[in-house]
Design a protein around this motif. Structure first.
Motif, mmCIF file in Angstrom:
data_model
loop_
_atom_site.group_PDB
_atom_site.id
_atom_site.type_symbol
_atom_site.label_atom_id
_atom_site.label_comp_id
_atom_site.label_asym_id
_atom_site.label_seq_id
_atom_site.Cartn_x
_atom_site.Cartn_y
_atom_site.Cartn_z
ATOM 1 N N PHE A 154 0.855 -1.189 0.000
ATOM 2 C CA PHE A 154 0.000 0.000 0.000
ATOM 3 C C PHE A 154 0.891 1.240 0.000
ATOM 4 O O PHE A 154 1.749 1.395 0.890
ATOM 5 N N ASP A 155 0.701 2.135 -0.964
ATOM 6 C CA ASP A 155 1.439 3.398 -0.986
ATOM 7 C C ASP A 155 0.794 4.388 -0.016
ATOM 8 O O ASP A 155 -0.420 4.613 -0.051
ATOM 9 N N VAL A 156 1.620 4.959 0.851
ATOM 10 C CA VAL A 156 1.190 6.030 1.749
ATOM 11 C C VAL A 156 1.870 7.298 1.237
ATOM 12 O O VAL A 156 3.089 7.317 1.029
ATOM 13 N N THR A 157 1.092 8.363 1.031
ATOM 14 C CA THR A 157 1.614 9.545 0.345
ATOM 15 C C THR A 157 1.472 10.809 1.189
ATOM 16 O O THR A 157 0.577 10.916 2.030
ATOM 17 N N LEU A 158 2.357 11.774 0.926
ATOM 18 C CA LEU A 158 2.281 13.123 1.482
ATOM 19 C C LEU A 158 1.948 14.093 0.352
ATOM 20 O O LEU A 158 2.443 13.939 -0.776
ATOM 21 N N SER A 159 1.144 15.086 0.667
ATOM 22 C CA SER A 159 0.799 16.081 -0.348
ATOM 23 C C SER A 159 2.000 16.940 -0.727
ATOM 24 O O SER A 159 2.062 17.476 -1.834
ATOM 25 N N ALA A 160 2.961 17.077 0.181
ATOM 26 C CA ALA A 160 4.181 17.841 -0.089
ATOM 27 C C ALA A 160 5.268 17.343 0.855
ATOM 28 O O ALA A 160 4.977 16.825 1.938
ATOM 29 N N SER A 161 6.513 17.486 0.434
ATOM 30 C CA SER A 161 7.601 17.037 1.297
ATOM 31 C C SER A 161 7.693 17.931 2.526
ATOM 32 O O SER A 161 7.299 19.098 2.513
ATOM 33 N N SER A 162 8.221 17.354 3.602
ATOM 34 C CA SER A 162 8.335 18.073 4.867
ATOM 35 C C SER A 162 9.800 18.148 5.276
ATOM 36 O O SER A 162 10.603 17.281 4.907
ATOM 37 N N GLN A 163 10.145 19.179 6.036
ATOM 38 C CA GLN A 163 11.496 19.285 6.564
ATOM 39 C C GLN A 163 11.683 18.440 7.807
ATOM 40 O O GLN A 163 12.797 18.258 8.287
ATOM 41 N N GLU A 164 10.566 17.907 8.327
ATOM 42 C CA GLU A 164 10.614 17.053 9.511
ATOM 43 C C GLU A 164 10.220 15.629 9.128
ATOM 44 O O GLU A 164 9.579 15.396 8.096
ATOM 45 N N GLY A 198 1.847 -1.375 12.209
ATOM 46 C CA GLY A 198 3.168 -0.781 12.282
ATOM 47 C C GLY A 198 3.106 0.729 12.165
ATOM 48 O O GLY A 198 2.047 1.342 12.329
ATOM 49 N N THR A 199 4.239 1.333 11.873
ATOM 50 C CA THR A 199 4.338 2.788 11.704
ATOM 51 C C THR A 199 5.036 3.083 10.387
ATOM 52 O O THR A 199 6.138 2.567 10.131
ATOM 53 N N ALA A 200 4.367 3.889 9.548
ATOM 54 C CA ALA A 200 4.975 4.333 8.291
ATOM 55 C C ALA A 200 5.732 5.626 8.546
ATOM 56 O O ALA A 200 5.259 6.503 9.275
ATOM 57 N N GLU A 201 6.910 5.772 7.926
ATOM 58 C CA GLU A 201 7.778 6.926 8.185
ATOM 59 C C GLU A 201 8.183 7.587 6.872
ATOM 60 O O GLU A 201 8.579 6.909 5.914
ATOM 61 N N PHE A 202 8.036 8.910 6.837
ATOM 62 C CA PHE A 202 8.528 9.714 5.720
ATOM 63 C C PHE A 202 9.749 10.489 6.206
ATOM 64 O O PHE A 202 9.632 11.354 7.090
ATOM 65 N N VAL A 211 3.601 0.321 2.966
ATOM 66 C CA VAL A 211 3.448 -0.690 4.013
ATOM 67 C C VAL A 211 2.978 -1.974 3.351
ATOM 68 O O VAL A 211 2.252 -1.946 2.351
ATOM 69 N N GLY A 212 3.392 -3.116 3.892
ATOM 70 C CA GLY A 212 3.085 -4.405 3.276
ATOM 71 C C GLY A 212 2.237 -5.290 4.164
ATOM 72 O O GLY A 212 2.406 -5.320 5.381
ATOM 73 N N VAL A 213 1.316 -6.033 3.529
ATOM 74 C CA VAL A 213 0.471 -7.007 4.218
ATOM 75 C C VAL A 213 0.618 -8.342 3.495
ATOM 76 O O VAL A 213 0.484 -8.402 2.261
ATOM 77 N N SER A 214 0.891 -9.409 4.225
ATOM 78 C CA SER A 214 1.068 -10.729 3.621
ATOM 79 C C SER A 214 -0.282 -11.341 3.285
ATOM 80 O O SER A 214 -1.162 -11.431 4.145
ATOM 81 N N VAL A 215 -0.427 -11.767 2.041
ATOM 82 C CA VAL A 215 -1.652 -12.408 1.553
ATOM 83 C C VAL A 215 -1.373 -13.896 1.389
ATOM 84 O O VAL A 215 -0.334 -14.292 0.867
ATOM 85 N N CYS A 216 -2.313 -14.733 1.842
ATOM 86 C CA CYS A 216 -2.148 -16.185 1.826
ATOM 87 C C CYS A 216 -2.628 -16.771 0.497
ATOM 88 O O CYS A 216 -3.767 -16.520 0.084
ATOM 89 N N GLY A 217 -1.768 -17.517 -0.153
ATOM 90 C CA GLY A 217 -2.144 -18.159 -1.404
ATOM 91 C C GLY A 217 -2.992 -19.392 -1.167
ATOM 92 O O GLY A 217 -2.842 -20.088 -0.165
ATOM 93 N N ASP A 218 -3.914 -19.668 -2.070
ATOM 94 C CA ASP A 218 -4.681 -20.911 -2.037
ATOM 95 C C ASP A 218 -5.171 -21.222 -3.440
ATOM 96 O O ASP A 218 -4.990 -20.430 -4.363
ATOM 97 N N THR A 219 -5.770 -22.367 -3.583
ATOM 98 C CA THR A 219 -6.276 -22.785 -4.894
ATOM 99 C C THR A 219 -7.790 -22.866 -4.913
ATOM 100 O O THR A 219 -8.373 -23.479 -5.807
ATOM 101 N N GLN A 220 -8.433 -22.258 -3.940
ATOM 102 C CA GLN A 220 -9.885 -22.265 -3.920
ATOM 103 C C GLN A 220 -10.438 -21.349 -5.013
ATOM 104 O O GLN A 220 -9.898 -20.282 -5.281
ATOM 105 N N ILE A 221 -11.529 -21.786 -5.621
ATOM 106 C CA ILE A 221 -12.243 -20.944 -6.576
ATOM 107 C C ILE A 221 -13.189 -20.075 -5.768
ATOM 108 O O ILE A 221 -14.126 -20.583 -5.139
ATOM 109 N N VAL A 230 -5.948 0.835 7.989
ATOM 110 C CA VAL A 230 -6.441 2.067 8.614
ATOM 111 C C VAL A 230 -5.271 2.846 9.212
ATOM 112 O O VAL A 230 -4.412 2.281 9.894
ATOM 113 N N LEU A 231 -5.256 4.169 8.945
ATOM 114 C CA LEU A 231 -4.228 5.057 9.480
ATOM 115 C C LEU A 231 -4.710 5.736 10.763
ATOM 116 O O LEU A 231 -5.902 6.011 10.915
ATOM 117 N N SER A 232 -3.756 6.067 11.652
ATOM 118 C CA SER A 232 -4.085 6.781 12.897
ATOM 119 C C SER A 232 -2.805 7.396 13.461
ATOM 120 O O SER A 232 -1.697 7.066 13.034
#
Length: 753
Positions: A154-164, A198-202, A211-221, A230-232
């Motif tokens: 998942f891409d987490v984005t900022l509208s503009a770069s920050s000095q902090e 977790g915590t995303a950092e710019f 940020v990454g989430v592991s998805v489980c593979g299967d062969t079910q149709i 969710v961000l907070s």
């Protein structure tokens, strides 16, 4: 102009018309009103606007958008005021600092105005951001794959770069849609993704992180499924939209065209026109075509079958098709013969299980099993039967108990009468008398030999439930709950399977997450459990002379040898069979050795999923879920085994049995039954008298030759008279009923009750 006058009048009424007479004089309310938007966009109906009084650490006014039609889409907050000391708690005074929130997000900082004053303030988080960047998270999707884990980013984005440095916390969440994915701690068959946070950092100057989430593979149709991230708790940035949807895409860009291996009984005379079944994973909007031709094996064209070739078309919108082959009779008594039906050049589909293998059984060969007509049950009649995991007969053969994953776990009591399964009792922890039961993710159900006690393992609650059973009517009552870490660690984290000793005095349970096998003594009076000890992978038990346990990673099955001298454990992640010496008196275990696939000549244990020791104590069979195999070990003495070979699908030793999940035998070990999850099959073997070799004898497969309710088989049990097999099918949400060779497989007049 009339609209403005009307709104102003309403706000004035809010100020002056709702004053109460207090013990001391209250001042007229201060009112704040205006438009409320979210980064320039409209708010959802009933979004909450609130005002927080900083000096009193208290929210003093709230308004739900759209609840007052006369405000014409504006919000209005009425702030109670006073002027006399001591100040009344919950009331403001002019000049008090306050904050305004939209759905819990701060959007404005103000000073309270004069008594009776109405002030307009149009609020939007953009007004408060100043130089702070705005944080958003973007939706993501990927194909899940057939096995293992893949990372959804998942891409987490900022509208503009920050000095902090900018940070924001994130966490996964099951959503509430009809196609919601299910999160869990491990990739079990019912889990779609791994719960994460977790915590995303710019870093200063950056505007994108992920940020990454592991998805489980299967062969079910299955349909594509969704969950949320969710961000907070942002630092040095303001969250605009706090969540994004992750979509787990079904693997079928084009549908899969699956061919099914077939068991064919040679005709006594003449020609048998036999249909090979093919099925698309889903209907497709275009025609699907594929070329086909027969190929000799031990059976030859012209003497055993008529060779064919051609092109098959499945019209748009349809899923099923057949290819017919003529099977020829002969007068010879023969072993099983095989030929292949080979598919090639698919258009608008991908091929699965190609080539198809046909096993021609001699005309004198007997069927081993047969589906019973319309006697299974599923969740259309019993909703609690959704996602069954195990099934067990009572010793009287008249009661059946099923564990399911439905709504936090259910235990279902069914009757049994010549294949019929009437409902008797449904239990969960919402039922009176069972409130303390811990039934989340039931994995195993075991019945004591005397039929007086039922044990239920729930991996989601890390617990074993003990039920007393009335032997007269089969009804259950809760006797005891043994929960890991309450207060002691007993090695039961994600308890997955149990086994009782032959004398019924001890119960053994494997904790999949604990990498342990636990020992409990069983009360002779009522079946209650008392913890004795547990053995854990990579740990050395100082109380015995055995070496540290090795190669017992994620154990998911356990059995006790028929002579009680050994305990066997199947390790899924370690692809292993672990062997423990067992003290018949104390129940204690001493680690002996582990057999791991790929080490010291041991093969075909990949993803060891289930095991079965024969009642004559000569062999142990282990199914390898990853290898599609049945491995065989000979018993040389107490807790002494030798790898003796395997039956494998790759060598065409059998058909079906893809991703096997369970194995068991009848009382005299003459028939071995195994379940294949991926191809929804139940395979029967006969056992040779020398060497323990298994010979393929029969197969039942969902949607083939009248078989139904067998999709996703995960558990089974034989009736006490060995005439019936019940199979728990997790995908079909059903219990399927089969007759064995000891039952009447030919005649069924439909009048049996």
């Amino acid at each position: 102009m009339q609209r403005i006058i009307k709104i102003t009048l309403i706000i004035c009424l809010m100020i002056f018309g709702a004053e109460k007479i207090d013990a001391k004089l209250s001042q007229p309310d201060y009112v704040l009103y205006g438009t409320a938007t979210w980064f320039g966009g409209p708010l959802a109906a009933e979004s909450e606007i609130s005002l927080y009084l900083e000096s009193q650490l208290l929210t003093v006014s709230k308004y739900s958008m759209g609840t007052v039609d006369a405000l014409n889409g504006l919000y209005a907050l009425r702030v109670p005021m006073d002027s006399l000391d001591p100040r009344t708690y919950g009331k403001a005074r002019p000049g008090d600092p306050a904050s305004v929130y939209i759905n819990g997000h701060k959007v404005a900082e103000i000073l309270i105005g004069d008594y009776g004053r109405a002030e307009r303030l149009d609020i939007d988080p953009m007004n408060l951001t100043g130089n702070q960047a705005v944080i958003n998270i973007q939706p993501a999707s990927l194909h899940e794959g057939d096995s293992g884990q893949v990372e959804m980013m998942f891409d987490v984005t900022l509208s503009a770069s920050s000095q902090e440095t900018v940070t924001v916390d994130w966490a996964t969440l099951d959503d509430s849609s009809p196609v919601a994915a299910i999160g869990g701690n491990n990739c079990d068959f019912d889990i779609d993704y791994l719960i994460a946070s977790g915590t995303a950092e710019f870093l200063p100057g950056s505007t994108v992180t992920s940020v990454g989430v592991s998805v489980c593979g299967d062969t079910q149709i299955e349909p594509s499924e969704t969950f949320e991230v969710v961000l907070s708790n942002s630092e040095n940035g303001v969250i605009q939209f706090d969540r994004a949807v992750g979509t787990i895409l079904d693997d079928d860009g084009q549908p899969q065209l699956r061919g099914f291996d077939q068991v064919i009984f040679e005709p006594q005379s003449g020609v048998l026109n036999f249909n090979f079944n093919l099925k698309l994973s889903r209907s497709y909007e275009q025609d699907v075509t594929v070329s086909y031709s027969t190929q000799n094996g031990s059976a030859t064209a012209g003497s055993d079958f008529n060779g064919i070739s051609g092109v098959l078309m499945i019209p748009a919108g349809q899923q099923d098709a057949v290819i017919s082959v003529d099977i020829l009779a002969d007068v010879e008594t023969e072993d099983i013969e095989t030929f292949q039906l080979v598919l090639s050049n698919p258009v608008n589909a991908t091929l699965v299980n190609n080539p198809m293998i046909a096993f021609i059984m001699d005309a004198n060969q007997d069927e081993q099993t047969k589906p019973d007509q319309d006697r299974g049950v599923d969740n259309t009649s019993i909703p609690a039967l959704t996602s069954p995991t195990d099934v067990v007969f009572a010793p009287n053969g008249q009661d059946v108990y099923v564990g399911t994953l439905y709504q936090g776990g259910h235990l279902i009591h069914l009757g049994f009468n010549k294949g019929r399964l009437p409902l008797k009792q449904i239990l969960n922890n919402q039922v009176s008398g069972f409130e303390s039961a811990l039934l989340n993710k039931i994995r195993d159900v075991k019945m004591a030999a005397d039929g007086q006690t039922l044990y239920v393992a729930a991996s989601g609650d890390h617990a074993i439930n003990v039920f007393n059973r009335d032997v007269n009517n089969g009804q259950l009552s809760l006797l005891q709950v043994v929960e890991n870490n309450s207060p002691d660690n007993m090695g039961l984290d994600e308890v997955f399977a149990m086994a009782l000793s032959p004398d019924g005095q001890f119960l053994y349970a494997v904790g999949s997450l604990s990498d342990s096998v636990a020992v409990f003594s069983v009360s002779a009076s009522d079946g209650r459990l008392t913890y004795v000890e547990h053995e854990t992978n990579l740990m050395d038990d100082a109380s015995d002379a055995g070496p540290p346990v090795s190669f017992m990673d994620r154990p998911i099955d356990v059995q006790v040898s028929p002579d009680g001298a050994a305990v066997y454990v199947a390790g899924d992640y370690s692809s292993s069979l672990s062997v423990f010496e067992r003290d018949n008196v104390t129940g204690h275990l001493v680690f002996a050795e582990s057999f791991k696939s790929g080490i010291n000549g041991v093969q075909n244990l990949g993803g060891a999923a289930a095991l079965w020791p024969t009642t004559d104590n000569q062999y142990v069979y282990v199914v390898g879920r990853a290898d599609n195999t049945v491995a065989r070990f000979s018993v040389n003495g107490p807790a002494q085994l030798t790898y003796a070979g395997a039956n494998t699908k790759s060598a065409a030793d059998f058909i079906g049995l893809e991703a096997p999940t369970a194995i068991m035998a009848n009382d005299d070990d003459s028939r071995i039954y195994a379940l294949g999850f991926d191809d929804s099959s139940m395979v029967s073997f006969t056992r040779g008298n020398v060497g323990g070799d298994l010979e393929f004898a029969d197969i039942e497969q969902d949607d083939i030759k009248g078989v139904d309710l067998l999709a996703g088989p995960v558990g089974m049990d034989l009736s006490p008279d060995n005439k019936w097999i019940l199979v728990a099918a997790a995908i079909d949400n059903a219990i399927a009923v089969f007759r064995t060779h000891l039952n009447d497989l030919i005649f069924d007049d439909g009048f049996e009750e």
